[in-house]
Design an enzyme around this catalytic site. Sequence first.
Site, short mmCIF file in Angstrom:
data_model
loop_
_atom_site.label_atom_id
_atom_site.label_comp_id
_atom_site.label_asym_id
_atom_site.label_seq_id
_atom_site.Cartn_x
_atom_site.Cartn_y
_atom_site.Cartn_z
N LEU B 64 0.82 -1.22 0.00
CA LEU B 64 0.00 0.00 0.00
C LEU B 64 0.86 1.27 0.00
O LEU B 64 0.34 2.37 -0.18
CB LEU B 64 -0.96 0.00 1.20
CG LEU B 64 -2.06 -1.07 1.15
CD1 LEU B 64 -2.93 -0.99 2.39
CD2 LEU B 64 -2.90 -0.94 -0.12
N ASN B 95 7.25 -3.26 3.66
CA ASN B 95 8.36 -2.48 3.08
C ASN B 95 7.95 -1.05 2.75
O ASN B 95 8.10 -0.57 1.63
CB ASN B 95 8.93 -3.19 1.84
CG ASN B 95 7.90 -3.39 0.75
OD1 ASN B 95 6.70 -3.39 1.00
ND2 ASN B 95 8.37 -3.55 -0.47
N ASN B 278 9.30 -9.36 -9.59
CA ASN B 278 10.16 -10.35 -8.97
C ASN B 278 9.36 -11.19 -7.99
O ASN B 278 8.80 -10.64 -7.05
CB ASN B 278 11.32 -9.66 -8.23
CG ASN B 278 12.33 -10.66 -7.70
OD1 ASN B 278 12.45 -11.77 -8.22
ND2 ASN B 278 13.03 -10.29 -6.65
N ASP B 305 0.10 -9.50 -5.15
CA ASP B 305 1.39 -8.82 -5.03
C ASP B 305 1.31 -7.43 -5.67
O ASP B 305 2.22 -6.98 -6.36
CB ASP B 305 2.52 -9.65 -5.66
CG ASP B 305 3.91 -9.16 -5.22
OD1 ASP B 305 3.99 -8.21 -4.41
OD2 ASP B 305 4.91 -9.73 -5.70
#
Lengths: 310, 427
Positions: B64, B95, B278, B305
């Site tokens: 987010l 993250n 990734n 994701d």
Amino acid sequence: MSGWNRRHLLGLEGMSAAEIELVLDTAASLKEINQRTIKKVPTLRGRTVVNFFYEPSTRTRSSFELAAKRLSADTFSLSASTSSLTKGETLVDTARNLEAMAPDVIVIRHSSAGAPHLLARHVKHASIINAGDGTHEHPTQGLLDLMTIREHKGRLDGLEVAIIGDIAHSRVARSAIIGLNTMGSRVRVYGPRTLLPPAVETLGVSVAGSMAEALEGVDVVMMLRVQRERLKDVLFPSLREYAQRFGLAPHHLKHAKPDVIVMHPGPVNWGVEMSPAMAEGPWSVILEQVANGVAVRMALLYLLLTGEAP
Amino acid sequence: MNRILLKGGRLLCPASGLDQTGDLLLEDGRVAELGGEIAAADAQVFDCRGLVVAPGLIDLHVHLREPGHEYKETIASGTAAAAAGGFTAVCCMPNTEPVNDTRAVTELILERARGASARVYPIGAITKGLAGAELTEMAELAEAGCVAFSDDGRPVPQARLMRRAMEYAATFGMPIVCHCEEPSLSAGGQMHEGPVSTRLGLAGIPAEAEVLGVERDLALARLTGARVHIAHISCADSVQALERAKAAGARVSGETAPHYLMLCDADVGEYDTNRKMNPPLRSPQDRQAVRQALAQGVIEAVATDHAPHSVLEKDLEFDQAAFGVTGLETALGVMLALVEEGLLTLAQVIERMSAAPARLLGLPGGRLEEGGPADVVVIDPHRPWTVTPDQFRSLSANNAFLGRRLPGRAVLTICGGRITHRLEDAL
């Protein structure tokens, strides 16, 4: 033969044999200009060619510059150290700014594969020529290699060509392989497995098991430059062992056809990929490659800007 | 009293085995009545005939970007995107900047999520600052509201540290979500290693870089007995490893994302950075294996994701561009395309996007039941639309399916009894 319908030259991938032949024929007819006392024709007078080099290059850049000047185009050069790149400007931004100055052709050399494709998506009018993008393609080098081979062998179909060295990191090898396959030659590669790209055979080549096998019956040997920084990636243990196992020396050529020619995109690391004795023999066509580079680039500028055969 | 009545839809709740035409009454944030014909005065009524009424979708894996990268996404915009995609709950990865590795950050996220368009369940960091060195205070993070721990985006570098993380999290019954990658093998890579990377001249990320990470973390799951969930599975060998670990009795599970199910490495095309993520898009064989694994339930859940990036990170040379694509607004449509292809039934899609994610991380929702939360999505499986950047509610448009035609979408999303998304003219 059909005319020229391309706006950009991004790679040899996707080019037909007829298109490649048109470039080579055009280059052959323009080559004569380079031998004149007055090495200039007015063909592209008033057109502008920008050499946009994100990576250091002396030879390719001067070759493009000469090609443009001999056709009377105006040229200017931007390199990474003089451009706003160091100020954090993106490639897309730089492209838009460049285009605002209305160049006809942007020649780009860049360390990132696909950078010319990105540029081509963002410019509205200019033609893009890929002068080497990362480890992807170097199409003008591929074309000058084809031109040099054709001059010596009189044809490009049915030839046996060996490409030896760092295939994985070589845009020269990729363009040569694509071009040679399109024109009907067979390519084999040889080098330490660390320097062959994954699934290399899907490029349309065979992989030789030894230097002798690589050179057996070949018409053309193309040696690739060893980049010393690859040593840091532990891709091979030492220049010494590389030179012993993968370097080309005159005695290797007994396996090849008697009229074999030896090519190299330059600059040569003498004593690494080629023994110094190779400079003496009749095989080397390296300087012809350089001369043909100017002719091929003249031909491309001509075709991209006029869209017709001369 | 806030009452919503959904009339005549196909009530589809795989968790309870419900699949019948009927009405659904939502009252004060709860499911009040389910099935048959319901009459409710003063309720807001939606005619759902021909539509599917299902539990709100739950996404185990989103970014987010708030706090810290609000120019890419905020909790408000990201949950609005979730709602538009039919989701009523999302788990957000840590993250951010600062990293969600302390109670204060978790609380900030939950505070910002109050009144947002979807429920937000934060996933806390395994290691402080995602630096792979020291464990976070997991008990406190769990108490603050974190539902799992992950250093997503970065593998925990040392096996010993990962072992300790699993053991410590297990003390509190908390799951670990693993981003599996052997970084010394993937370093510098830009896309899946194979014929396409060779042709494009891009440095490759071999599938084995993922597999080594998956094998390590599954082995550690067996060693520790911890609850371990493998994020974004993209290749055949990871699927096999997961299957073996389950057979050996490990408490492990896995998710994959719609792009791994629909696309493959060739779809990178001419250096399309909206196809760069990734783990990368893999070979067609890997895609097939991941599809089968999802159909058979070896991979339990679909997660997006969702990784928003602005043009500043994406409109670049391929090797300079950031990894990651958005997915919240296209996931359901892509999964509906797989239903059309015959890979999954609609019920299986709903299960893998609601009941399974709820079960895997122990979240509320994922089923339609009287007294349960009024988290509902109404789906029109046959309402084709073309993905264009202008319709995204996400602040970012780095979507891998731009230009694609998808067969259907969420037309109404209700979270806690509140309408969070309604497609005009659809009902």
